[in-house]
Design an enzyme around this catalytic site. Sequence first.
Site, PDB file in Angstrom:
ATOM      1  N   GLU A 254       0.876  -1.183   0.000  1.00 22.54           N
ATOM      2  CA  GLU A 254       0.000   0.000   0.000  1.00 22.54           C
ATOM      3  C   GLU A 254       0.901   1.216   0.000  1.00 22.54           C
ATOM      4  OE1 GLU A 254      -3.122  -0.278  -0.366  1.00 22.54           O
ATOM      5  OE2 GLU A 254      -3.500  -2.361   0.154  1.00 22.54           O
ATOM      6  N   CYS A 288      -2.234   9.106   2.575  1.00 16.79           N
ATOM      7  CA  CYS A 288      -1.974   8.566   1.235  1.00 16.79           C
ATOM      8  C   CYS A 288      -3.126   8.882   0.289  1.00 16.79           C
ATOM      9  CB  CYS A 288      -1.778   7.062   1.325  1.00 16.79           C
ATOM     10  SG  CYS A 288      -3.153   6.219   2.134  1.00 16.79           S
TER      11      CYS A 288
HETATM   12  P1  NAD Z   1       8.348   5.159   4.485  1.00 19.55           P
HETATM   13  O1  NAD Z   1       8.355   4.398   3.203  1.00 19.55           O
HETATM   14  O2  NAD Z   1       9.469   6.097   4.746  1.00 19.55           O
HETATM   15  O3  NAD Z   1       8.358   4.153   5.732  1.00 19.55           O
HETATM   16  C1  NAD Z   1       7.350   3.187   5.885  1.00 19.55           C
HETATM   17  C2  NAD Z   1       7.895   2.030   6.704  1.00 19.55           C
HETATM   18  O4  NAD Z   1       8.913   1.371   5.965  1.00 19.55           O
HETATM   19  C3  NAD Z   1       8.536   2.433   8.024  1.00 19.55           C
HETATM   20  O5  NAD Z   1       8.205   1.484   8.996  1.00 19.55           O
HETATM   21  C4  NAD Z   1      10.023   2.347   7.732  1.00 19.55           C
HETATM   22  O6  NAD Z   1      10.790   2.086   8.877  1.00 19.55           O
HETATM   23  C5  NAD Z   1      10.044   1.166   6.804  1.00 19.55           C
HETATM   24  N1  NAD Z   1      11.224   1.027   5.914  1.00 19.55           N
HETATM   25  C6  NAD Z   1      12.054   1.977   5.463  1.00 19.55           C
HETATM   26  N2  NAD Z   1      13.003   1.419   4.673  1.00 19.55           N
HETATM   27  C7  NAD Z   1      12.729   0.090   4.622  1.00 19.55           C
HETATM   28  C8  NAD Z   1      13.325  -1.026   3.959  1.00 19.55           C
HETATM   29  N3  NAD Z   1      14.407  -0.918   3.183  1.00 19.55           N
HETATM   30  N4  NAD Z   1      12.755  -2.238   4.136  1.00 19.55           N
HETATM   31  C9  NAD Z   1      11.653  -2.397   4.906  1.00 19.55           C
HETATM   32  N5  NAD Z   1      11.066  -1.375   5.560  1.00 19.55           N
HETATM   33  C10 NAD Z   1      11.598  -0.153   5.414  1.00 19.55           C
HETATM   34  O7  NAD Z   1       6.931   5.896   4.585  1.00 19.55           O
HETATM   35  P2  NAD Z   1       6.412   6.923   5.677  1.00 19.55           P
HETATM   36  O8  NAD Z   1       7.073   8.240   5.489  1.00 19.55           O
HETATM   37  O9  NAD Z   1       6.437   6.302   7.023  1.00 19.55           O
HETATM   38  O10 NAD Z   1       4.868   7.046   5.249  1.00 19.55           O
HETATM   39  C11 NAD Z   1       4.438   7.889   4.235  1.00 19.55           C
HETATM   40  C12 NAD Z   1       4.201   7.126   2.949  1.00 19.55           C
HETATM   41  O11 NAD Z   1       3.303   6.045   3.177  1.00 19.55           O
HETATM   42  C13 NAD Z   1       3.516   8.004   1.903  1.00 19.55           C
HETATM   43  O12 NAD Z   1       4.099   7.757   0.650  1.00 19.55           O
HETATM   44  C14 NAD Z   1       2.067   7.541   1.942  1.00 19.55           C
HETATM   45  O13 NAD Z   1       1.356   7.789   0.753  1.00 19.55           O
HETATM   46  C15 NAD Z   1       2.235   6.084   2.227  1.00 19.55           C
HETATM   47  N6  NAD Z   1       1.023   5.536   2.822  1.00 19.55           N
HETATM   48  C16 NAD Z   1       0.245   4.708   2.058  1.00 19.55           C
HETATM   49  C17 NAD Z   1      -0.939   4.204   2.572  1.00 19.55           C
HETATM   50  C18 NAD Z   1      -1.814   3.283   1.750  1.00 19.55           C
HETATM   51  O14 NAD Z   1      -2.666   2.605   2.332  1.00 19.55           O
HETATM   52  N7  NAD Z   1      -1.648   3.223   0.430  1.00 19.55           N
HETATM   53  C19 NAD Z   1      -1.342   4.541   3.883  1.00 19.55           C
HETATM   54  C20 NAD Z   1      -0.520   5.376   4.628  1.00 19.55           C
HETATM   55  C21 NAD Z   1       0.666   5.864   4.093  1.00 19.55           C
END
Ligand code: NAD
Length: 478
Positions: A254, A288
């Site tokens: 997502e 998002c």
């Molecule tokens: P992010 O991608 O920076 O981090 C998300 C998660 O991924 C965190 O737990 C982080 O620690 C982890 N992460 C980072 N690098 C990783 C790796 N190499 N392997 C595995 N995990 C890793 O996102 P964010 O800033 O926390 O959230 C914002 C983003 O999330 C926005 O792009 C938003 O649109 C998206 N989002 C999507 C939905 C949806 O349902 N489509 C819902 C909420 C947020």
Amino acid sequence: MDGGTDSKSLKHFIAGQWVDAAAGAMFEVFNPLDDSHYAFAAKGTTEDIFNAVAAAKAAFTSYKETTPTERERWLLRVAEIMEARQKDLVNCLIDEIGSPVQKAMFEFTKGLTMIRAAAGLCRNVRGETIPSDRPGTFSMSIREPLGVVAVITPFNVPLIKTTRLVANALAVGNTVVHLPSEMAPHLSLIFAEIVEEAGIPDGVYNVVTGMGAEIGDDLTGHKDIDFLTFTGSTLVGQHINEICAKNKTPNTLELGGKSPTIILADADLDNVMLLAARSVFMFAGQACIASSRFYVERPLYDEFVKRFSMIIRKLGMGDLRDPNTVIAPIISPRQRERIKSHIDDARAKGANVIGGEWEGNRCQPTLLTEVSEDMTVCQTETFGPVTAIYPIENYEEGLEKANDTEYGLSSAIFTKDIDKAFHFVRNSKAGMCHINGPTIHDEAHVPFGGNGESGVGREGTDADMEAMTELKWVTVQL
Ligand code: NAD
């Protein structure tokens, strides 16, 4: 209950124990309102991830044998304890990630719904009987849990994502290793305390805190992960997708969005305006499914911009505990820089910027008009309180522009014309489509998710039940 979160020196929750990081290191978590200290949390390493996966794998052997009644009772107990701990959860959402209390309460209420819906799912893990060509054969499919589910969640809606994804995984008989955002570890650890108090067996739910960029691959690539569900940015999602493809780990992703709203000339602006504001500025656009593009049919365009400009001045930017406050701080210095650079880039390339000033770590609600395709904000997710408003000559132009994006998460159209509304439903590239309602909408049992750069698969009770179990074909020769 050891209360691993009481002292704000946060520990991992592994195999039912509150433990320090194997390497002993901690990292600091900041309150985004003023960048003050919020907590120290265990800084997980490969060893912690491996310990958590081993615990979840060991717990699966007996957990998969539990009855629907047992799992339903545990989850309903989680909901009860969540209600009793409302204050802790809401305070955490306010102080750890800067949620205004109205967003924190929305998330709390939604989270409860997610847990109760998951409790109902326990009794609905069903296969089917299948006609057989072989005489005297009884043929059927049964659904079985997969094993260990890795849940990786973002900072912006940590309670909604934790409750939904963890509870759905547990409801169908899986065990979980959860890696929450390094910006929101406390919330998931309070949830772990609740799970512990509810009596869910040790090792069924495990939380490792730490830097996703450092330990994420240890989890994603672990050979004992049977399913992975990731919510976060498109960039990280692509990386995870590659590892999962290599290891054949089934997953749902997502990811980000650039969700469009079309407003046709027959729409009732009195009805549209507040919904439009809600669809962008809730949690300062850190959603998002926030609508970051409005396509307004020419006859309404000037009036829409005028009314929107007036509304954004009234959006509360005060105390986060004041129920009138809407505008939240932006989560991190990196994300603040991103928003500033998107606004500066648009301004430098000729956009008209309404709002866009900063008060501390909060960015004023910002409307952009005269936006052209060469501006970053036109195609890239900003994840802040910023939206662009474009005039369109007719519905067809609106549809074409709404679809002119690599993303495909949510979309909306405001019109009284049922033919155009349903044409939009059939032709929008987005995974979710709302008629006369905002792009921000989610419920526990709906197929929530997007296409293209916005992700793969859907979540929600039914979708998670299908994704987090596997069908097994069974025959009985009579
Ligand atoms: P992010 O991608 O920076 O981090 C998300 C998660 O991924 C965190 O737990 C982080 O620690 C982890 N992460 C980072 N690098 C990783 C790796 N190499 N392997 C595995 N995990 C890793 O996102 P964010 O800033 O926390 O959230 C914002 C983003 O999330 C926005 O792009 C938003 O649109 C998206 N989002 C999507 C939905 C949806 O349902 N489509 C819902 C909420 C947020």
